[in-house]
Design a protein around this motif. Structure first.
Motif, PDB file in Angstrom:
ATOM      1  N   GLU A 147       0.833  -1.197   0.000  1.00 18.57           N
ATOM      2  CA  GLU A 147       0.000   0.000   0.000  1.00 18.57           C
ATOM      3  C   GLU A 147       0.872   1.252   0.000  1.00 18.57           C
ATOM      4  O   GLU A 147       0.550   2.260  -0.639  1.00 18.57           O
ATOM      5  CB  GLU A 147      -0.905   0.004   1.226  1.00 18.57           C
ATOM      6  N   GLY A 148       1.977   1.169   0.721  1.00 18.44           N
ATOM      7  CA  GLY A 148       2.886   2.297   0.778  1.00 18.44           C
ATOM      8  C   GLY A 148       3.490   2.638  -0.564  1.00 18.44           C
ATOM      9  O   GLY A 148       3.727   3.816  -0.885  1.00 18.44           O
ATOM     10  N   ARG A 149       3.765   1.625  -1.380  1.00 14.86           N
ATOM     11  CA  ARG A 149       4.322   1.872  -2.712  1.00 14.86           C
ATOM     12  C   ARG A 149       3.369   2.739  -3.527  1.00 14.86           C
ATOM     13  O   ARG A 149       3.783   3.660  -4.230  1.00 14.86           O
ATOM     14  CB  ARG A 149       4.587   0.548  -3.431  1.00 14.86           C
ATOM     15  N   SER A 150       2.067   2.442  -3.424  1.00 14.05           N
ATOM     16  CA  SER A 150       1.070   3.231  -4.149  1.00 14.05           C
ATOM     17  C   SER A 150       0.989   4.647  -3.590  1.00 14.05           C
ATOM     18  O   SER A 150       0.894   5.628  -4.352  1.00 14.05           O
ATOM     19  CB  SER A 150      -0.304   2.563  -4.057  1.00 14.05           C
ATOM     20  N   ILE A 155       2.763  10.640  -4.872  1.00 18.39           N
ATOM     21  CA  ILE A 155       3.429  11.928  -4.648  1.00 18.39           C
ATOM     22  C   ILE A 155       4.727  12.038  -5.451  1.00 18.39           C
ATOM     23  O   ILE A 155       5.566  12.907  -5.185  1.00 18.39           O
ATOM     24  CB  ILE A 155       3.704  12.165  -3.154  1.00 18.39           C
ATOM     25  N   GLY A 156       4.876  11.146  -6.420  1.00 21.71           N
ATOM     26  CA  GLY A 156       5.988  11.271  -7.346  1.00 21.71           C
ATOM     27  C   GLY A 156       7.250  10.522  -6.989  1.00 21.71           C
ATOM     28  O   GLY A 156       8.320  10.805  -7.540  1.00 21.71           O
ATOM     29  N   ILE A 157       7.159   9.551  -6.082  1.00 22.74           N
ATOM     30  CA  ILE A 157       8.335   8.770  -5.684  1.00 22.74           C
ATOM     31  C   ILE A 157       8.262   7.388  -6.322  1.00 22.74           C
ATOM     32  O   ILE A 157       7.407   6.579  -5.978  1.00 22.74           O
ATOM     33  CB  ILE A 157       8.423   8.636  -4.153  1.00 22.74           C
ATOM     34  N   ASP A 158       9.165   7.120  -7.262  1.00 24.47           N
ATOM     35  CA  ASP A 158       9.195   5.854  -7.988  1.00 24.47           C
ATOM     36  C   ASP A 158      10.130   4.883  -7.269  1.00 24.47           C
ATOM     37  O   ASP A 158      11.357   4.990  -7.375  1.00 24.47           O
ATOM     38  CB  ASP A 158       9.671   6.091  -9.426  1.00 24.47           C
ATOM     39  N   LEU A 191      12.697  11.878  -0.926  1.00 21.66           N
ATOM     40  CA  LEU A 191      11.661  12.731  -0.364  1.00 21.66           C
ATOM     41  C   LEU A 191      12.192  14.141  -0.114  1.00 21.66           C
ATOM     42  O   LEU A 191      11.527  15.128  -0.435  1.00 21.66           O
ATOM     43  CB  LEU A 191      11.130  12.122   0.934  1.00 21.66           C
ATOM     44  N   LEU A 192      13.393  14.254   0.432  1.00 18.51           N
ATOM     45  CA  LEU A 192      13.972  15.577   0.654  1.00 18.51           C
ATOM     46  C   LEU A 192      14.171  16.311  -0.674  1.00 18.51           C
ATOM     47  O   LEU A 192      13.849  17.503  -0.793  1.00 18.51           O
ATOM     48  CB  LEU A 192      15.308  15.462   1.390  1.00 18.51           C
ATOM     49  N   SER A 193      14.679  15.609  -1.680  1.00 15.58           N
ATOM     50  CA  SER A 193      14.866  16.225  -2.999  1.00 15.58           C
ATOM     51  C   SER A 193      13.535  16.708  -3.570  1.00 15.58           C
ATOM     52  O   SER A 193      13.459  17.776  -4.193  1.00 15.58           O
ATOM     53  CB  SER A 193      15.515  15.228  -3.964  1.00 15.58           C
ATOM     54  N   ASP A 197      12.768  20.472  -4.656  1.00 16.00           N
ATOM     55  CA  ASP A 197      12.449  20.711  -6.065  1.00 16.00           C
ATOM     56  C   ASP A 197      11.102  21.415  -6.220  1.00 16.00           C
ATOM     57  O   ASP A 197      10.914  22.220  -7.145  1.00 16.00           O
ATOM     58  CB  ASP A 197      12.429  19.389  -6.838  1.00 16.00           C
ATOM     59  N   GLN A 198      10.167  21.105  -5.327  1.00 12.12           N
ATOM     60  CA  GLN A 198       8.849  21.723  -5.393  1.00 12.12           C
ATOM     61  C   GLN A 198       8.811  23.106  -4.756  1.00 12.12           C
ATOM     62  O   GLN A 198       7.776  23.766  -4.773  1.00 12.12           O
ATOM     63  CB  GLN A 198       7.809  20.813  -4.721  1.00 12.12           C
TER      64      GLN A 198
END
Length: 227
Positions: A147-150, A155-158, A191-193, A197-198
């Motif tokens: 579930e966490g992968r989804s 939020i843009g983390i592959d 996540l920090l990046s 970036d945002q």
């Protein structure tokens, strides 16, 4: 101990005050020149060069040349994790250096720990991810759930791309100011990046502090609730 890992050598390298200041300066994840590190340590350039040579021989820092300049950085994420753990241990035993000023609360709120988020916000992020079931503890380490992968992909983390790295995907890192764990590993770095970036926040020029904008702070707190 006559056999096994030589922790005495590592302890000696880190234990020198000037070298400790240099290593702390490099905890921001940025590469610095010998001149910059000499200023951080409060020593002459010649003395700094001698210290850096010892740290390089000990595997704690590495250098690269760019033009006429040589830049130094921590060798890898494991070095950053070791230093943060030592900071946490020192803080828990009351061994603190007091430098009052506006940077202190900023560093405790949000800062860079080598390449991931630390401080109150770093601990909050990991707590929130675990409460929502995105990340679970596997005893000594952390794991992302299906579930966490989804949730992370939304939020843009592959994670597939991150998993190709030789570094651990999720790793807990003891936070020296909060004395609890924050998220390290390639996921912590990603996540920090993403936040930077945002435009949610930006790094301080002269410290490891990260200053969130009003909008960025609102979005961060909404993304990582604790209730």
């Amino acid at each position: 101990m006559k056999e096994g890992p030589d922790i005495a050598r590592i302890g000696t390298l880190i234990g020198d005050p000037a070298r400790a200041n240099m290593l702390t300066a490099l905890m921001g994840g940025q590469a610095l020149t010998a001149t910059e590190l000499a200023q951080a340590a409060g020593v002459t350039l010649q003395t700094a060069s001698s210290h850096l040579s010892k740290l390089e021989d000990g595997g704690l820092v590495s250098q690269r040349k760019q033009g006429r300049h040589r830049y130094f950085a921590l060798t890898d994420a494991a070095t950053g994790t070791l230093l943060e753990a030592i900071m946490g241990f020192a803080a828990s035993r009351g061994h603190l250096r007091h430098r009052p000023g506006p940077k202190d609360p900023a560093l405790r709120k949000a800062r860079v720990c080598y390449d991931h988020l630390a401080g109150d916000y770093g601990v909050r992020m990991l707590d929130s991810l675990m409460r929502r079931g995105t990340i679970v503890s596997t005893g000594d380490d952390l794991r992302v759930t299906e579930e966490g992968r989804s949730n992370l992909l939304a939020i843009g983390i592959d994670l597939d791309r991150l998993s190709s790295s030789r570094r651990p995907l999720c790793k807990s890192c003891l936070d020296w100011s909060e004395r609890r764990s924050h998220l390290a590993g390639t996921l912590g770095k990603a996540l920090l990046s993403r936040f930077l970036d945002q435009g949610w926040g930006k790094r301080s020029v002269d410290s490891r502090a990260i200053h969130f904008t009003s909008r960025g702070e609102s979005q961060f707190l909404a993304l990582f609730p604790l209730e």
